[in-house]
Design a protein around this motif. Sequence first.
Motif: not given
Length: 373
Positions: A134-147
């Motif tokens: 496996y490998h990956g990528v980090l979307d640095k400015d992404a995150g999560y929202l309080y929907s």
Amino acid sequence: MIYDVIIVGSGSVGAAAGCYATINNLNVLMIDAHHPPHNQGSHHGKTRLIRYAYAEGDRYVPLLQRSKVLWEALEKTSATTLFRRSGVLSIAPIDSPLIPKLVDSAKTWSIDVETLTASDIMQRWETFVIPQEYHGVLDKDAGYLYSEKAVEQWIRLAQEQGCAQLFNCPVESISHYDDLYRVTTADGDYTARKIIITAGSWAKKLLPDLPISPVRKVMAWFQSDGRFSHHTHFPAFTAQLTDGSQYYGFPAEEDQLKVARYDGGQPLNDATECLPFGQYPTDGRECFTFLKQFLPGQSACLFGQACSHDNSPDGDFIIDYLDEDKTGLVISGLSGHGFKCAPALGEIASQFAMGNEIETIISPFRLTRFDKS
């Protein structure tokens, strides 16, 4: 009274549309079968991911970029924390096209990402166990929202600006006559010059020919600890396994790690079929395979919630007119990845209500793409 626009369905996109249309001085009526925010649609469960490098296609990135601006504006206006920047780590097998697509998207749109090997991931976040294939990528400015908080703020701001709101009132039918739309509810009939249908999985009840397939989905929270918290920089994440199954999750809050499976689910014909979490034998254990392999050591499932996805045939959004005069608009088929774009979609709907041109923006999402000719 004849409203400028009636919005049928006031969850994520409908709430945003109602807020923006009202702020732009339109006479708006928002209608919902429940009182948003609620747990009868697709916006509940506390949090939703927001990513900017997007394997689903370049047509989404302008929506995401505009949504980023609007999310920040909503936070400022409402004085409420709605977004947490945690980064989003995406993991997939090396032979999967997912990570290369994310990297290509990032290069095209100058999005800040970092590619990582399995060893890189485990060195940075010791709680992950990642097979070498496996490998990956980090979307640095992404995150999560309080929907749910976001929907609550749109509803509040719309109301404060004078928007009419009819909640806990299902729509029974919609008719179009003499250049007006009539919406029939248990509370009576309401009329408007334009209509916007953002009723999620239940839009098909009002528009039987709409090509969406409602699906019951579940989210689960597992006993966790501080190692998985945003305080220790644990990221939000998505994972595609070698068998094609897909999972996603969030940094733990209050020692509760939220994880869900993106694919699968139970087909729905009616809202009454969306049974509460725990009513299917698989509900509490569908994430166990992923957790056992990639995040071992998690304890039992604490609780869960069920929601619905309005899946389109190709997994892409549906945004189109309801009539030749372009006085009706439907936004549907968000297919489980629409909440992050809710502000931009709500703005598009409000621009439509104001009579502004939206053709160019919605062209990739119109129903004509399903024509067989």
